[in-house]
Scaffold this active site. Structure first.
Site, PDB file in Angstrom:
ATOM      1  N   ASN A 136       0.287  -1.560   0.106  1.00 48.86           N
ATOM      2  CA  ASN A 136      -0.233  -0.301  -0.262  1.00 48.86           C
ATOM      3  C   ASN A 136       1.129   1.198   0.348  1.00 48.86           C
ATOM      4  O   ASN A 136       1.507   1.764   0.920  1.00 48.86           O
ATOM      5  CB  ASN A 136      -0.942  -0.026   1.111  1.00 48.86           C
ATOM      6  CG  ASN A 136      -1.686   1.354   1.215  1.00 48.86           C
ATOM      7  OD1 ASN A 136      -1.974   1.827  -0.071  1.00 48.86           O
ATOM      8  ND2 ASN A 136      -2.283   1.084   2.561  1.00 48.86           N
ATOM      9  N   TRP A 137       0.876   1.679  -1.260  1.00 51.66           N
ATOM     10  CA  TRP A 137       1.638   2.644  -1.172  1.00 51.66           C
ATOM     11  C   TRP A 137       1.403   4.078  -1.061  1.00 51.66           C
ATOM     12  O   TRP A 137       1.962   5.110  -0.458  1.00 51.66           O
ATOM     13  CB  TRP A 137       2.249   3.470  -3.024  1.00 51.66           C
ATOM     14  CG  TRP A 137       3.401   1.885  -3.596  1.00 51.66           C
ATOM     15  CD1 TRP A 137       3.233   1.156  -2.822  1.00 51.66           C
ATOM     16  CD2 TRP A 137       3.034   2.116  -4.835  1.00 51.66           C
ATOM     17  NE1 TRP A 137       4.016   0.802  -3.475  1.00 51.66           N
ATOM     18  CE2 TRP A 137       3.987   0.980  -4.853  1.00 51.66           C
ATOM     19  CE3 TRP A 137       3.540   3.582  -5.948  1.00 51.66           C
ATOM     20  CZ2 TRP A 137       4.827   0.307  -6.155  1.00 51.66           C
ATOM     21  CZ3 TRP A 137       3.986   3.092  -7.435  1.00 51.66           C
ATOM     22  CH2 TRP A 137       3.876   1.814  -7.600  1.00 51.66           C
ATOM     23  N   LYS A 138       0.214   4.340  -0.271  1.00 55.41           N
ATOM     24  CA  LYS A 138      -0.626   5.026   0.335  1.00 55.41           C
ATOM     25  C   LYS A 138      -0.329   6.524  -0.174  1.00 55.41           C
ATOM     26  O   LYS A 138      -0.371   6.670  -1.774  1.00 55.41           O
ATOM     27  CB  LYS A 138      -0.036   5.785   1.876  1.00 55.41           C
ATOM     28  CG  LYS A 138      -0.285   4.023   2.653  1.00 55.41           C
ATOM     29  CD  LYS A 138       0.024   4.797   4.035  1.00 55.41           C
ATOM     30  CE  LYS A 138      -0.545   3.148   4.870  1.00 55.41           C
ATOM     31  NZ  LYS A 138       0.095   3.480   6.227  1.00 55.41           N
ATOM     32  N   HIS A 193     -10.210   1.289   4.992  1.00 54.01           N
ATOM     33  CA  HIS A 193      -8.590   1.343   5.849  1.00 54.01           C
ATOM     34  C   HIS A 193      -8.368   2.444   6.791  1.00 54.01           C
ATOM     35  O   HIS A 193      -9.355   3.178   6.646  1.00 54.01           O
ATOM     36  CB  HIS A 193      -7.936   1.940   4.578  1.00 54.01           C
ATOM     37  CG  HIS A 193      -6.370   1.656   4.779  1.00 54.01           C
ATOM     38  ND1 HIS A 193      -5.387   2.919   5.856  1.00 54.01           N
ATOM     39  CD2 HIS A 193      -5.133   0.689   5.068  1.00 54.01           C
ATOM     40  CE1 HIS A 193      -4.518   2.623   6.636  1.00 54.01           C
ATOM     41  NE2 HIS A 193      -3.915   1.270   5.666  1.00 54.01           N
ATOM     42  N   GLU A 253      -5.511  -5.076  10.397  1.00 55.43           N
ATOM     43  CA  GLU A 253      -4.357  -3.474  10.751  1.00 55.43           C
ATOM     44  C   GLU A 253      -5.306  -2.891  12.295  1.00 55.43           C
ATOM     45  O   GLU A 253      -5.919  -1.650  12.252  1.00 55.43           O
ATOM     46  CB  GLU A 253      -3.754  -3.327   9.389  1.00 55.43           C
ATOM     47  CG  GLU A 253      -3.880  -3.608   8.460  1.00 55.43           C
ATOM     48  CD  GLU A 253      -3.561  -2.499   7.267  1.00 55.43           C
ATOM     49  OE1 GLU A 253      -2.402  -2.821   6.722  1.00 55.43           O
ATOM     50  OE2 GLU A 253      -3.945  -1.267   7.397  1.00 55.43           O
ATOM     51  N   GLY A 283       2.645  -0.974   4.341  1.00 59.81           N
ATOM     52  CA  GLY A 283       2.782  -0.241   3.953  1.00 59.81           C
ATOM     53  C   GLY A 283       4.313   0.865   4.103  1.00 59.81           C
ATOM     54  O   GLY A 283       4.308   0.513   2.550  1.00 59.81           O
ATOM     55  N   GLY A 284       4.611   1.317   4.722  1.00 56.97           N
ATOM     56  CA  GLY A 284       6.257   1.691   4.045  1.00 56.97           C
ATOM     57  C   GLY A 284       7.254   0.626   3.679  1.00 56.97           C
ATOM     58  O   GLY A 284       7.793   1.307   2.570  1.00 56.97           O
TER      59      GLY A 284
HETATM   60  P1  13P Z   1       3.113   0.207   7.425  1.00 60.65           P
HETATM   61  O1  13P Z   1       3.671  -0.765   7.034  1.00 60.65           O
HETATM   62  O2  13P Z   1       3.724   1.407   7.136  1.00 60.65           O
HETATM   63  O3  13P Z   1       2.771   0.411   9.432  1.00 60.65           O
HETATM   64  O4  13P Z   1       1.730   0.536   7.459  1.00 60.65           O
HETATM   65  C1  13P Z   1       0.465  -0.950   6.972  1.00 60.65           C
HETATM   66  C2  13P Z   1      -0.481  -0.669   6.653  1.00 60.65           C
HETATM   67  O5  13P Z   1      -1.059   0.594   7.066  1.00 60.65           O
HETATM   68  C3  13P Z   1      -0.586  -0.568   5.142  1.00 60.65           C
HETATM   69  O6  13P Z   1      -1.984  -0.658   4.683  1.00 60.65           O
END
Ligand code: 13P
Length: 245
Positions: free
Chosen positions: A9-11, A95, A163, A228-229
């Site tokens: 998830n690149w957000k 999310h 999550e 995410g990150g």
């Molecule tokens: P992180 O891996 O950066 O904690 O983020 C998790 C997330 O929200 C994936 O959707």
């Protein structure tokens, strides 16, 4: 059930050029250019990435989808049919960042799930409790409330991602015991309320990194990861995808 699924998830990150460069790295690597891997990119880059991913195995995902199904006067929205039109295989739904910053509630999320399924895009419903809810020992009630919309869906394929909000972007990963407990709880909830829990993949997300991915992905009832990150770095993401086998 199909094999494990890892979605990056690149957000709200990358630019046109860096998104394409990252996708090119993932495509060039058999560990990430794999049926069990997806990338949830910013909406504005999805169409270009869909072109780039053509012929590859890597699946494209949106980060959100409209709760409105039909074309019309919904400024700023992207419909499930539009996502399907350009080749999105998955879309995230609910999310925790959308629940928190955009006040998404169960009614909207049920509509999003239904629209995605009807358009042939597999929704990934995200659930998880805040730190306050965990400390108040309310976390199972919260998660059951978030899962409740699934009982309203007659049929169609979907994925669930657990999550815990307190583990997202904080570097605080849930313990393997906590992960195992909630994943068993979710599978059991599915068995009781929607039947056939063995067909529903339950991913874990929250500070999944190259260093902890193998242990998390080996935990009972963990069918993949939502990252995410660490998904913004091709080297880290490949290690996580490899750990998923
Ligand atoms: P992180 O891996 O950066 O904690 O983020 C998790 C997330 O929200 C994936 O959707």
């Amino acid at each position: 059930m199909a094999g494990k699924l890892v979605i990056g998830n690149w957000k709200m990150n990358t630019r046109a050029q860096s998104a394409q460069a990252l996708a090119a790295e993932l495509l060039a690597d058999a560990a990430t250019n794999h049926e069990g891997v997806g990338i949830a990119a910013p909406a504005v880059y999805l169409a270009a990435l869909a072109q780039q991913l053509k012929g590859g195995k890597l699946a494209l995902s949106a980060q959100d989808v409209s709760c409105y199904a039909k074309d019309g006067a919904y400024t700023g929205e992207t419909s499930a049919e539009m996502l399907a039109d350009i080749g999105c295989v998955y879309t995230l739904v609910g999310h925790s960042e959308r629940r928190q910053y955009f006040s998404e509630d169960n009614a909207a999320l049920l509509a999003k799930m239904r629209n995605a399924i009807a358009a042939g895009v597999t929704p990934v419903l995200c659930v998880g409790e805040t730190l306050a809810q965990r400390e108040a020992d309310e976390y199972k009630t919260v998660i059951a409330d978030q899962l409740a919309i699934l009982a309203e869906i007659a049929d169609g394929e979907y994925v669930i991602a657990y999550e815990p909000v307190w583990a997202i972007g904080t570097g605080k990963v849930a313990s393997l015991e906590q992960i195992a407990e909630i994943h068993a709880f979710i599978k059991n909830w599915c068995l009781q309320n929607v039947g056939a829990s063995d067909k529903i993949r339950v991913l874990y997300g929250g500070s999944v990194k190259a260093e902890n991915a193998a242990a998390i992905l080996a935990t009972k009832n963990v069918d993949g990861a939502l990252v995410g990150g660490a998904s913004l770095d091709a080297g880290s993401f490949r290690v996580i995808c490899q750990a998923a086998g």
